[in-house]
Design an enzyme around this catalytic site. Sequence first.
Site, PDB file in Angstrom:
ATOM      1  N   TYR A  75      67.879  58.631   0.120  1.00  0.00           N
ATOM      2  CA  TYR A  75      66.679  59.017   0.870  1.00  0.00           C
ATOM      3  C   TYR A  75      66.477  58.075   2.055  1.00  0.00           C
ATOM      4  O   TYR A  75      66.312  58.513   3.190  1.00  0.00           O
ATOM      5  CB  TYR A  75      65.479  58.953  -0.070  1.00  0.00           C
ATOM      6  CG  TYR A  75      64.173  59.433   0.509  1.00  0.00           C
ATOM      7  CD1 TYR A  75      64.010  60.759   0.916  1.00  0.00           C
ATOM      8  CD2 TYR A  75      63.083  58.579   0.623  1.00  0.00           C
ATOM      9  CE1 TYR A  75      62.801  61.204   1.425  1.00  0.00           C
ATOM     10  CE2 TYR A  75      61.863  59.020   1.120  1.00  0.00           C
ATOM     11  CZ  TYR A  75      61.727  60.328   1.517  1.00  0.00           C
ATOM     12  OH  TYR A  75      60.519  60.771   2.010  1.00  0.00           O
TER      13      TYR A  75
ATOM     14  N   GLY B 297      68.466  70.688  17.136  1.00  0.00           N
ATOM     15  CA  GLY B 297      69.213  71.648  17.953  1.00  0.00           C
ATOM     16  C   GLY B 297      68.345  72.852  18.293  1.00  0.00           C
ATOM     17  O   GLY B 297      68.332  73.346  19.429  1.00  0.00           O
TER      18      GLY B 297
END
Length: 312
Positions: free
Chosen positions: A145, A102
């Site tokens: 992960y 973003g």
Amino acid sequence: MRTLITGGAGFIGSHLCERFLAEGHEVVCMDNFITGNPVNIEHLQANPKFSFLRHNISNHIEIDGPIDCILHFASPASPVDYLRHPIATLKVGSLGTHNSLGLAKAKGSRYLLASTSEVYGDPERHPQREDYWGNVNPIGIRGVYDEAKRFAEAMTMAYHRTHGLNTHIVRIFNTYGPRMRLDDGRVVPNLMGQALRGEPLTVYGDGSQTRSFCFVSDLVDGIFRLLMSEFHEPVNLGNPNEVSILDFAKEIVALSAGKNAIEFRPLPQDDPKVRKPDIGRARSLLSWEPKVDRKEGMRRTMEYFRGLVMKG
Ligand code: UDP
């Protein structure tokens, strides 16, 4: 050029900070020290082109001024660390990747995601090429992960395809060198620390599982080249020189001139049996090749750990 490096106080992150400063960039280093270490960036603090922001990228961030490049390296990255911080690992791979993308969109930055050979899981193809989709257990102990990084890759490609962001994805294979934490649980610090303290070396399973170890300066060079390229699909970076963990342990015993015993311990769940990068893509796209062989890299790393062990 002004470059943001999330996880900049970590092992690889701190080497990236140095490299980008050496390239003349201003570097904004972000870390929340969950696994990073302020000591890794101490020597950079006096540099006027270096600044530090203590922030968890899993939370929204706004930064003043332009940002030309963002490298998203924040994440616990050793199996022991992501087992210790499973939710933070999932969050930084998902929310942290979203937030950093973003920011890249708002600033029009070049973006590079630190992904991992763990996206291949316990691979059924060997060596691993970028077009292999992997064999990951989503609910196993490594899933936090592996799946976070797989999500991060999907999110990065979505920002590239939807918003036209100039994104890059590096799949990092086992990397070692100075500034690894002695207690991060990975095989290099574990075995080197044990060798230096005169303890037995702990080999998990029968040690027939393989890994391929890349020295950190080689990795950092490949990352710089990839960020500056116009290639958007994942690229493996690692050293294809494969070794069994048992042979690796023997190399460390020889290197420390010790007579350490080797002690076998149970193999952790979902521990990949083999791992070796196919680096054809990096070779042809980036003209990149690892230069530091294992003997030399291990010697330099051992010197670093010797200093830490002597300090206690
Ligand atoms: N390993 C080992 N002894 C140790 C630590 C790790 O034999 O003290 C093994 C581990 O089981 C794995 C390999 O070394 O097969 C590499 O482990 P590491 O944690 O460095 O990273 P991974 O490649 O598994 O993500």
